[in-house]
Design a protein around this motif. Structure first.
Motif, mmCIF file in Angstrom:
data_model
loop_
_atom_site.group_PDB
_atom_site.id
_atom_site.type_symbol
_atom_site.label_atom_id
_atom_site.label_comp_id
_atom_site.label_asym_id
_atom_site.label_seq_id
_atom_site.Cartn_x
_atom_site.Cartn_y
_atom_site.Cartn_z
ATOM 1 N N TYR A 117 4.126 -0.710 -2.590
ATOM 2 C CA TYR A 117 2.852 -0.673 -1.876
ATOM 3 C C TYR A 117 1.923 -1.667 -2.552
ATOM 4 O O TYR A 117 1.976 -1.884 -3.757
ATOM 5 C CB TYR A 117 2.242 0.727 -1.854
ATOM 6 C CG TYR A 117 2.037 1.359 -3.217
ATOM 7 C CD1 TYR A 117 0.868 1.118 -3.950
ATOM 8 C CD2 TYR A 117 2.998 2.189 -3.778
ATOM 9 C CE1 TYR A 117 0.669 1.686 -5.204
ATOM 10 C CE2 TYR A 117 2.813 2.760 -5.025
ATOM 11 C CZ TYR A 117 1.652 2.516 -5.726
ATOM 12 O OH TYR A 117 1.470 3.073 -6.969
ATOM 13 N N TYR A 118 1.061 -2.302 -1.778
ATOM 14 C CA TYR A 118 0.198 -3.355 -2.326
ATOM 15 C C TYR A 118 -0.866 -3.696 -1.294
ATOM 16 O O TYR A 118 -0.841 -3.206 -0.148
ATOM 17 C CB TYR A 118 1.007 -4.605 -2.690
ATOM 18 C CG TYR A 118 1.789 -5.235 -1.552
ATOM 19 C CD1 TYR A 118 1.272 -6.303 -0.819
ATOM 20 C CD2 TYR A 118 3.062 -4.760 -1.211
ATOM 21 C CE1 TYR A 118 1.991 -6.886 0.214
ATOM 22 C CE2 TYR A 118 3.786 -5.339 -0.172
ATOM 23 C CZ TYR A 118 3.244 -6.397 0.534
ATOM 24 O OH TYR A 118 3.954 -6.969 1.563
ATOM 25 N N SER A 119 -1.804 -4.558 -1.672
ATOM 26 C CA SER A 119 -2.849 -4.991 -0.748
ATOM 27 C C SER A 119 -3.163 -6.458 -0.976
ATOM 28 O O SER A 119 -2.825 -7.028 -2.016
ATOM 29 C CB SER A 119 -4.113 -4.138 -0.909
ATOM 30 O OG SER A 119 -4.650 -4.263 -2.215
ATOM 31 N N ASP A 121 -6.137 -9.771 0.532
ATOM 32 C CA ASP A 121 -7.289 -10.155 1.340
ATOM 33 C C ASP A 121 -7.001 -11.445 2.094
ATOM 34 O O ASP A 121 -6.351 -12.357 1.574
ATOM 35 C CB ASP A 121 -8.527 -10.369 0.468
ATOM 36 C CG ASP A 121 -9.081 -9.074 -0.109
ATOM 37 O OD1 ASP A 121 -8.783 -8.006 0.462
ATOM 38 O OD2 ASP A 121 -9.809 -9.137 -1.113
ATOM 39 N N HIS A 126 -9.255 -6.854 4.648
ATOM 40 C CA HIS A 126 -8.441 -6.343 3.543
ATOM 41 C C HIS A 126 -7.229 -5.660 4.161
ATOM 42 O O HIS A 126 -7.370 -4.786 5.031
ATOM 43 C CB HIS A 126 -9.253 -5.349 2.714
ATOM 44 C CG HIS A 126 -8.535 -4.807 1.519
ATOM 45 N ND1 HIS A 126 -8.206 -5.589 0.424
ATOM 46 C CD2 HIS A 126 -8.077 -3.553 1.236
ATOM 47 C CE1 HIS A 126 -7.595 -4.844 -0.485
ATOM 48 N NE2 HIS A 126 -7.500 -3.611 -0.001
ATOM 49 N N PHE A 127 -6.037 -6.058 3.736
ATOM 50 C CA PHE A 127 -4.790 -5.544 4.300
ATOM 51 C C PHE A 127 -4.065 -4.684 3.267
ATOM 52 O O PHE A 127 -3.985 -5.058 2.095
ATOM 53 C CB PHE A 127 -3.898 -6.700 4.746
ATOM 54 C CG PHE A 127 -4.525 -7.560 5.802
ATOM 55 C CD1 PHE A 127 -4.421 -7.223 7.145
ATOM 56 C CD2 PHE A 127 -5.227 -8.712 5.464
ATOM 57 C CE1 PHE A 127 -5.001 -8.008 8.124
ATOM 58 C CE2 PHE A 127 -5.816 -9.502 6.437
ATOM 59 C CZ PHE A 127 -5.709 -9.152 7.772
ATOM 60 N N ILE A 128 -3.533 -3.556 3.732
ATOM 61 C CA ILE A 128 -2.898 -2.588 2.842
ATOM 62 C C ILE A 128 -1.497 -2.269 3.362
ATOM 63 O O ILE A 128 -1.323 -1.927 4.539
ATOM 64 C CB ILE A 128 -3.722 -1.289 2.761
ATOM 65 C CG1 ILE A 128 -5.123 -1.591 2.210
ATOM 66 C CG2 ILE A 128 -3.018 -0.240 1.902
ATOM 67 C CD1 ILE A 128 -6.094 -0.417 2.346
ATOM 68 N N LEU A 168 -4.349 4.364 -3.146
ATOM 69 C CA LEU A 168 -4.982 4.048 -1.866
ATOM 70 C C LEU A 168 -6.474 4.375 -1.895
ATOM 71 O O LEU A 168 -7.305 3.578 -1.424
ATOM 72 C CB LEU A 168 -4.292 4.814 -0.740
ATOM 73 C CG LEU A 168 -4.866 4.639 0.672
ATOM 74 C CD1 LEU A 168 -4.806 3.177 1.107
ATOM 75 C CD2 LEU A 168 -4.119 5.530 1.660
ATOM 76 N N ASP A 171 -8.098 1.715 -4.001
ATOM 77 C CA ASP A 171 -8.042 0.405 -3.369
ATOM 78 C C ASP A 171 -9.081 0.297 -2.249
ATOM 79 O O ASP A 171 -9.759 -0.732 -2.119
ATOM 80 C CB ASP A 171 -6.642 0.159 -2.812
ATOM 81 C CG ASP A 171 -6.453 -1.251 -2.297
ATOM 82 O OD1 ASP A 171 -6.358 -2.176 -3.131
ATOM 83 O OD2 ASP A 171 -6.418 -1.436 -1.067
ATOM 84 N N CYS A 179 -10.632 -2.908 6.848
ATOM 85 C CA CYS A 179 -9.268 -2.690 6.355
ATOM 86 C C CYS A 179 -8.284 -2.441 7.492
ATOM 87 O O CYS A 179 -8.580 -1.707 8.443
ATOM 88 C CB CYS A 179 -9.241 -1.499 5.394
ATOM 89 S SG CYS A 179 -10.296 -1.715 3.941
ATOM 90 N N LEU A 181 -4.083 -1.404 7.922
ATOM 91 C CA LEU A 181 -2.928 -0.888 7.198
ATOM 92 C C LEU A 181 -1.627 -1.210 7.921
ATOM 93 O O LEU A 181 -1.588 -1.320 9.152
ATOM 94 C CB LEU A 181 -3.031 0.624 7.009
ATOM 95 C CG LEU A 181 -4.054 1.095 5.975
ATOM 96 C CD1 LEU A 181 -5.424 1.279 6.598
ATOM 97 C CD2 LEU A 181 -3.607 2.387 5.311
#
Length: 327
Positions: A117-119, A121, A126-128, A168, A171, A179, A181
């Motif tokens: 899992y990560y994020s 920009d 912002h993408f998760i 999460l 973050d 955001c 997801l």
């Protein structure tokens, strides 16, 4: 005097150029695909190629796949080389079938994925990326690995583990951007603790005082729908390749015997005649999703006497267009 005026004109033109290229004013665009199962499809290469060609043609900012991708074996190297024909940023989401023959560590390393899992920009967003491939037996959590999840009861599969949930929360708190997801299993209907995940998302919106979390994409169910729950939109991205029926589909009328013997999942599936994917455009005030449409290779669901859905999921060969307002 003329040189001073000329210099001023050059300066103003340069300034206007910089303003017009401001990333916050320029729409962000990405290509999204799910459940290619490319290694298990007789035309897997062509399906991957179509997605990559569309990403290049649309000049997207990044390309993301939502899991159940391709294998790591030598046979799949040609598929991976096609995927890498898109030279921009590429992101991966772990799918359950990605872990049929591998551990998470093996799959992550094989495709250069930073974490399960990560994020990240991009522009104003912002993408998760979440990992729902976790087991819970009522006492402890464990990872999917080498098909172990197939032996577990359905209510013990598809969990976002506590470590990931805590990450999460932090973050989301650390960003002021809107955001979006991505997960393989749907947060709205398939994850066994989706209600916990949704609560985290809804609390982030409540504390932010604006709709911070706007959209969550998922795959896994080889279907298509858009729904809204408490102000957050959830979109199921259909498989790029087929719908899983789970019982014989008269595929002997669909493919030659040699193909059916080599690609065994075809027996229980109905293939789409062309690959499905979507192009997503993000502006300040809205998100536009441009999908694709295919036909079922006959015998079709109607030929087989199937209904309009499998369980709760629409039985369709489309990723429908959609629009989400961000105001």
């Amino acid at each position: 005097m003329k040189s001073v005026i000329y210099s001023c004109i050059v300066f103003l033109c340069t300034l206007l150029s910089l303003v017009s290229c401001n990333s916050s004013d320029k729409p962000l665009k990405f290509a999204i695909v799910s459940d290619l199962h490319a290694s298990a499809m007789p035309d897997g290469k062509e399906r991957v190629q179509a997605v990559v060609d569309a990403a290049n043609k649309e000049n997207v900012d990044f390309l993301i796949q939502l899991g159940d991708f391709i294998r790591l074996d030598s046979i799949s190297r040609s598929l991976d080389s096609i995927w890498n024909e898109y030279e921009g940023k590429k992101y991966h989401v772990l799918g359950n079938h990605d872990l049929d023959a591998y551990t998470k560590e093996e799959f992550l390393k094989g495709f250069g994925i930073p974490n399960r899992y990560y994020s990240f920009d991009k522009g104003d967003f912002h993408f998760i990326v979440l990992d729902g491939n976790n087991l819970y037996d009522g006492k402890e959590y464990s990872h999917y690995a080498k098909s172990n999840y197939l032996k577990a009861k359905s209510d013990m599969r598809a969990f976002v583990d506590p470590e990931q949930l805590e990450w999460l929360i932090n973050d989301l708190a650390a960003t002021d951007k809107k955001c979006i997801l991505f997960s393989h299993q749907s947060i709205d209907s398939f994850m066994n603790n989706g209600d916990e995940v949704r609560a985290v998302l809804e609390n982030a919106n409540k504390h932010a005082g604006f709709k911070k979390v706007v959209l969550a994409f998922s795959g896994h169910n080889h279907s298509n729908y858009t729904k809204e729950i408490n102000g957050i939109t959830y979109i199921q991205i259909n498989s790029a390749s087929y719908v899983w029926v789970g019982k014989p589909t008269m595929t002997e009328k669909r493919y030659p015997q040699a193909i059916n013997e080599k690609y065994r999942l075809l027996r229980y599936s109905i293939t789409y005649d062309k690959p499905l994917y979507a192009i997503v455009t993000l502006a300040k005030d809205r998100i536009d999703i441009k999908g694709t449409q295919a036909d079922f290779l006959p015998p079709t669901p109607q030929d087989l006497g199937l209904g309009d859905s499998i369980d709760i999921y629409p039985l369709v060969s489309i990723i429908a267009d959609a629009q989400i307002d961000l105001d």
